[in-house]
Design a protein around this motif. Structure first.
Motif, mmCIF file in Angstrom:
data_model
loop_
_atom_site.group_PDB
_atom_site.id
_atom_site.type_symbol
_atom_site.label_atom_id
_atom_site.label_comp_id
_atom_site.label_asym_id
_atom_site.label_seq_id
_atom_site.Cartn_x
_atom_site.Cartn_y
_atom_site.Cartn_z
ATOM 1 N N ARG A 1 16.061 1.127 -129.885
ATOM 2 C CA ARG A 1 15.745 2.479 -130.329
ATOM 3 C C ARG A 1 14.548 3.140 -129.644
ATOM 4 O O ARG A 1 14.271 4.297 -129.902
ATOM 5 N N CYS A 2 13.836 2.426 -128.776
ATOM 6 C CA CYS A 2 12.647 3.002 -128.131
ATOM 7 C C CYS A 2 12.968 3.336 -126.672
ATOM 8 O O CYS A 2 13.356 2.452 -125.899
ATOM 9 N N SER A 3 12.789 4.605 -126.304
ATOM 10 C CA SER A 3 13.138 5.007 -124.934
ATOM 11 C C SER A 3 12.237 4.336 -123.900
ATOM 12 O O SER A 3 12.694 4.023 -122.800
ATOM 13 N N PHE A 4 10.969 4.083 -124.234
ATOM 14 C CA PHE A 4 10.096 3.391 -123.280
ATOM 15 C C PHE A 4 10.590 1.967 -123.056
ATOM 16 O O PHE A 4 10.786 1.541 -121.915
ATOM 17 N N VAL A 5 10.786 1.225 -124.131
ATOM 18 C CA VAL A 5 11.226 -0.171 -124.005
ATOM 19 C C VAL A 5 12.620 -0.230 -123.397
ATOM 20 O O VAL A 5 12.919 -1.124 -122.607
ATOM 21 N N GLY A 6 13.458 0.734 -123.719
ATOM 22 C CA GLY A 6 14.798 0.765 -123.148
ATOM 23 C C GLY A 6 14.803 0.949 -121.653
ATOM 24 O O GLY A 6 15.757 0.580 -120.971
ATOM 25 N N ASP A 7 13.724 1.508 -121.110
ATOM 26 C CA ASP A 7 13.647 1.798 -119.685
ATOM 27 C C ASP A 7 12.653 0.917 -118.937
ATOM 28 O O ASP A 7 12.631 0.904 -117.710
ATOM 29 N N VAL A 8 11.817 0.168 -119.652
ATOM 30 C CA VAL A 8 10.764 -0.616 -119.003
ATOM 31 C C VAL A 8 11.386 -1.746 -118.174
ATOM 32 O O VAL A 8 12.432 -2.294 -118.522
ATOM 33 N N SER A 9 10.723 -2.062 -117.064
ATOM 34 C CA SER A 9 11.239 -3.143 -116.211
ATOM 35 C C SER A 9 10.487 -4.442 -116.494
ATOM 36 O O SER A 9 9.363 -4.432 -117.008
ATOM 37 N N ALA A 10 11.085 -5.531 -116.107
ATOM 38 C CA ALA A 10 10.435 -6.838 -116.239
ATOM 39 C C ALA A 10 9.151 -6.871 -115.420
ATOM 40 O O ALA A 10 8.148 -7.459 -115.847
ATOM 41 N N TYR A 11 9.152 -6.221 -114.276
ATOM 42 C CA TYR A 11 7.953 -6.197 -113.428
ATOM 43 C C TYR A 11 6.785 -5.520 -114.146
ATOM 44 O O TYR A 11 5.639 -5.948 -114.035
ATOM 45 N N GLU A 12 7.087 -4.444 -114.879
ATOM 46 C CA GLU A 12 6.034 -3.760 -115.635
ATOM 47 C C GLU A 12 5.475 -4.660 -116.737
ATOM 48 O O GLU A 12 4.265 -4.722 -116.942
ATOM 49 N N ILE A 13 6.357 -5.347 -117.421
ATOM 50 C CA ILE A 13 5.911 -6.225 -118.509
ATOM 51 C C ILE A 13 5.062 -7.361 -117.954
ATOM 52 O O ILE A 13 4.075 -7.778 -118.570
ATOM 53 N N ILE A 14 5.408 -7.864 -116.785
ATOM 54 C CA ILE A 14 4.596 -8.915 -116.157
ATOM 55 C C ILE A 14 3.179 -8.385 -115.902
ATOM 56 O O ILE A 14 2.198 -9.090 -116.144
ATOM 57 N N LYS A 15 3.061 -7.127 -115.454
ATOM 58 C CA LYS A 15 1.728 -6.531 -115.268
ATOM 59 C C LYS A 15 0.982 -6.473 -116.596
ATOM 60 O O LYS A 15 -0.203 -6.785 -116.666
ATOM 61 N N PHE A 16 1.682 -6.066 -117.656
ATOM 62 C CA PHE A 16 1.054 -5.989 -118.977
ATOM 63 C C PHE A 16 0.592 -7.381 -119.413
ATOM 64 O O PHE A 16 -0.509 -7.541 -119.948
ATOM 65 N N ALA A 17 1.433 -8.382 -119.199
ATOM 66 C CA ALA A 17 1.098 -9.752 -119.617
ATOM 67 C C ALA A 17 -0.104 -10.282 -118.837
ATOM 68 O O ALA A 17 -0.973 -10.948 -119.409
ATOM 69 N N LYS A 18 -0.171 -9.976 -117.542
ATOM 70 C CA LYS A 18 -1.336 -10.404 -116.746
ATOM 71 C C LYS A 18 -2.611 -9.776 -117.297
ATOM 72 O O LYS A 18 -3.655 -10.429 -117.372
#
Length: 186
Positions: free
Chosen positions: A43-60
């Motif tokens: 249901r979230c347009s951001f999460v629906g469009d976010v890439s794995a590469y972006e999440i890896i940056k967030f996790a770092k």
């Protein structure tokens, strides 16, 4: 400990694992977090469009924040061995900025929050990888890592003995090396 037990495995029954209590709040919260992530994925347009590469940056970034909170805690609070904070010289890792002062309560709250953010990012990454890479399954990833950790820890889940960190690490590395050796044909 008497001499007759000096070589015995500290884990007398390695096949009898301690299991988590399904009523433990952390277990319940993990399931709730998975439900929240599923809702976000749907249901979230951001999460629906976010890439794995972006999440890896967030996790770092979360890892850096956890390290910072650990350094603050180690430098400013009485936790015994301060070797880790001394490695940074009382500075924020990778900078010339002194570590900020925080109370123990403030620091532990910040550290706990950053740990939660990392857990969230890890589970969100798993969900995004499942979405973007057909065939990736979280249950299989978890099953694989359980098998690997159990196999690489024969001093905990087998009959080997490791009484020191160095011995445990040597066993881990030995088992890991076996995994990368090509199998010979009979």
């Amino acid at each position: 400990m008497d001499a007759s037990n000096s070589n015995s495995n500290p884990n007398p029954n390695p096949n009898n694992r301690t299991h988590l209590d399904r009523n433990d709040p952390s277990v319940k919260n993990m399931f709730e977090l998975m439900d929240v992530i599923r809702e976000l994925m749907d249901r979230c347009s951001f999460v629906g469009d976010v890439s794995a590469y972006e999440i890896i940056k967030f996790a770092k970034s979360e890892l850096d924040e956890i390290q910072l909170e650990m350094c603050i805690s180690d430098a400013h609070n009485d936790r015994g061995d301060r070797r880790r904070s001394l490695e940074t010289g009382g500075m924020i890792p990778g900078s010339n900025t002194p570590l900020p002062e925080k109370s123990d309560t403030e620091n532990l709250s910040s550290l706990q929050t950053e740990l939660g953010d990392l857990i969230f990012n890890s589970l969100l990454l798993a969900s995004v990888l499942q979405r973007d890479y057909p065939g990736i399954k979280l249950d299989k990833a978890i099953e694989t890592v359980i098998e690997k950790v159990v196999r690489r820890s024969p001093h905990v889940f087998g009959n080997e003995v490791a009484l020191t960190r160095k011995e445990a690490e040597a066993l881990w590395q030995r088992e890991k090396a076996k995994e990368s050796k090509p199998k010979s044909n009979p």
